[in-house]
Design an enzyme around this catalytic site. Structure first.
Site, short mmCIF file in Angstrom:
data_model
loop_
_atom_site.label_atom_id
_atom_site.label_comp_id
_atom_site.label_asym_id
_atom_site.label_seq_id
_atom_site.Cartn_x
_atom_site.Cartn_y
_atom_site.Cartn_z
CE LYS A 57 -4.11 2.10 2.19
NZ LYS A 57 -3.64 3.45 2.09
CG HIS A 463 -34.41 7.72 -9.27
ND1 HIS A 463 -34.95 8.27 -10.48
CD2 HIS A 463 -35.03 6.62 -8.61
CE1 HIS A 463 -36.20 7.39 -10.55
NE2 HIS A 463 -36.32 6.69 -9.79
N GLY A 517 -37.14 1.26 -18.46
CA GLY A 517 -37.87 0.52 -17.73
C GLY A 517 -39.24 1.33 -17.69
CG ASP A 571 -36.66 15.65 -18.10
OD1 ASP A 571 -35.80 16.82 -17.94
OD2 ASP A 571 -37.14 14.95 -17.27
#
Length: 643
Positions: A57, A463, A517, A571
């Site tokens: 790392k 969303h 959809g 839109d």
């Protein structure tokens, strides 16, 4: 550990000296554009077994190096173009014998003890960039081919062959397979930062999907600077006051008073001066912040510490440096997950797409969510578990709004974008400043357990914003939602989608269509996150109105339903700060349990409806996403064109 121990060993049977690509008559390839980087989940122990490889790392800046056609660029993990900060790395990269490549790695400075030193890196960026090395650990694209669906070890094998054996700057990040605990102990004993463990056969999804884990030797993370306390001695300040987003709100995390010299203090005071304000940014014990100078929360600092107290403040903190590559909104409390409860992703036998399992218990699995198709809450949770690997690159680490229907889609549903604390630790919060200046906790998820937790809480739809939490002010996509009037059939929507594809292509934007959809189609153009919301909204609005004016018989850019008669509403309003759009692979709260799904433009010619895919189609959706023909769709990010 010596410095030489970090250098790339010679590779048997492989030599790729630095040289300009030979002119073979092939067309030049432009440098690949930025794409979201794979993120590692913090855990408490190294995962066992030979399915995992383990790397060092590094303590530096995560960088994507993009090269092609004689050009080279460097992007931070959030998509900022930092090419001017790494000239020596890019100069060396331009000499690689490839037509194009997108390489993931870390820009570091190695000190005399063989350790990557973050403070030394910051000093080098200000004074001597030539001393910065680049440790490469993944290869996302090569000569125009997308490699992200190949197993990790295969990608690393290709990476190793293109890197020079003796470059003073470009280095291959080596790994071991198995024996991770032994490597961690060795690194911690040498004073190094820790280990990153990766599933050897995992693909690169650009999200925190559990296939990459990080285990630290000492605790360290980013904190927001919210103020400073004055000193009664001859120094610029006594301590810095720290904050961190926890539960969606910025809270007090303690103070740090060590790790500074006079030069660092002077630089900090210069950076903090324009940010001073009278009001306190966090609630803190009065005795600890007496005489404080408060700051607008805009600066991010890396802090090392031994532990966090029960009160949520740091014990023995030490300042390491400012993080210019991280946004304050993305600084959240980082907690360790128990490795024993992290089910390692398993790959399917037919594709290399990662399939994740979760430990989230779903109550009332048999409750019917979709009465017309008899689909249950358990089946919906299984859908999100299965598609997590292909959904998270789009929906992960992004502010989201949820459509929750606790009693099923036919009953009362509501939108939720803020968390009141009911979701638990698997669903995260990021504080985002609203228009009036106050901060609100927005939801986001970054793994399958977060998705499924939302389902357990009654969520059907996800969303998302058009930006990621690393920088909510810069859009990483354009979305044109083609919403048809009730009387129009899908053929009209299909024709409109191709018309928008051609318009955006003429402006230099690569697009893909997504079946929503619902009734319409989204035409989406991924963007390198560089343009801010006012510019993006102005571009989207101007384009939508120009299309409506040029073809008023078929299009309108006016929201009013009365103006949509027989036309398609373009839109464009989803392209503004705070607006959301349905996420790829999200189910919809509509009859038949349809699922939003990206498709190719070739498929768009024959697809039957915007509700073509449904809950239950996860195996097919995963197979499509993993296929060679579809591996790169929608990921050809572009810059917003100059208009």
């Amino acid at each position: 550990m010596s410095k030489s121990a970090l250098r790339r060993p010679s590779v048997k049977g492989s030599s790729s000296p630095l040289a300009k690509p030979a002119s073979d008559g092939a067309p030049k390839l432009a440098p690949p554009a930025f794409r979201p980087v794979q993120l590692a989940k913090l855990v408490d122990t190294v995962p066992p077994g030979d399915r995992w490889i383990h790397e060092m790392k590094y303590d530096g800046y995560r960088i994507l190096v993009s090269l092609g056609g004689g050009e080279a660029r460097a992007y931070t993990r959030s998509g900022l173009d930092w090419s001017d900060r790494f000239p020596s790395i890019l100069s060396e990269a331009r000499r690689l014998n490839v037509r194009s490549a997108l390489i993931d790695g870390e820009a570091v400075v190695i000190d005399t003890e063989g350790r990557s030193n973050f403070q030394a890196l910051q000093n080098a960026l200000k004074a001597a960039p030539v001393s910065i090395d680049f440790y490469a650990f993944d290869l996302l694209q090569l000569d125009g081919e997308d490699l992200t669906r190949l197993p990790l070890l295969e990608r690393k094998g290709k990476l190793e062959t293109i890197l020079p054996a003796k470059s003073p700057i470009l280095r291959y990040s080596d790994h071991i397979q198995g024996r991770g605990e032994e490597l961690l102990n060795r690194f911690c004993g040498a004073g190094l930062e820790g280990v990153v463990s990766k599933l050897a056969d995992s693909d690169y999804v650009g999200a925190r999907d559990g296939s990459w884990l990080k285990i630290k030797c000492i605790k360290r993370q980013e904190f927001v600077l919210v103020g400073w306390t004055p000193s009664d001695k001859d120094r610029a300040f006594r301590s810095l006051i720290l904050g961190v987003h926890d539960g969606g709100k910025l809270r007090y995390a303690g103070k740090v008073g060590t790790g500074f010299d006079a030069a660092k203090m002077a630089r900090l005071m210069k950076s903090m001066a324009p940010l001073e304000q009278k009001a306190a940014t966090v609630e803190a014990p009065r005795a600890e912040v007496r005489g404080a100078h408060w700051l607008r929360p805009r600066l991010v600092a890396e802090i090392a510490f031994t532990e966090m107290t029960n009160e949520g403040t740091l014990r023995h903190p030490s300042y390491l440096g400012l993080r210019e590559d991280k946004k304050p909104e993305a600084v959240v409390l980082e907690t360790e997950h128990c490795t024993a409860t992290l089910p390692p992703p398993a790959t399917t036998t037919t594709t290399t797409t990662t399939t994740t399992t979760t430990t989230i218990a779903i109550s009332n699995r048999g409750r019917v969510i979709y009465p017309e198709s008899n689909i249950t809450k358990g089946q919906l949770a299984d859908h999100y578990t299965e598609v997590a690997g292909i959904m998270l690159p789009w929906a992960g680490s992004r502010p989201i709004s949820l459509v929750r229907c606790p009693q099923g889609r036919a009953k009362k549903c509501f939108f939720q974008k803020h968390d009141a604390g009911s979701f638990g630790e698997k669903v995260h919060q990021v504080g985002i400043t609203e228009k009036d200046g106050h901060e609100e906790p927005y939801l986001y998820v970054d793994d399958a357990e977060g998705l499924v937790t939302c389902v357990q809480m009654g969520t059907i739809e996800f969303h998302g914003w058009g930006a990621r939490i690393e920088d909510v002010e810069k859009a990483d996509r354009l979305v044109f939602d083609l919403d048809p009037d009730e009387g129009l059939d899908f053929e009209a929507v299909r024709a409109a989608a191709f018309q928008f594809r051609d318009i955006l292509r003429s402006l230099g934007l690569t697009t893909f269509p997504m079946l929503t959809g619902g009734k319409g189609v989204h035409v989406i153009a991924p963007l390198t996150p560089r343009a801010e919301w006012p510019e993006v909204k102005a571009f989207a609005s101007g384009l939508a109105q120009a299309v409506a004016q040029s073809d008023p018989a078929h299009f309108t850019a006016v929201l009013s339903k009365a103006k949509r008669k027989g036309r398609i509403f373009v839109d464009y309003l989803r392209n503004q700060r705070g607006a959301t759009a349905i996420m790829p692979y999200s189910a919809r709260s509509r009859p038949g349990a349809p699922v939003a799904a990206p498709v190719t433009w070739a498929e768009m010619k024959t697809i039957d409806a915007p509700s073509h895919f449904h809950v239950g189609d996860a195996p097919e959706l995963k197979k499509r996403a993993a296929s060679k023909a579809l591996a790169g769709w929608g990921r050809a990010d572009q810059f917003l064109p100059d208009l």
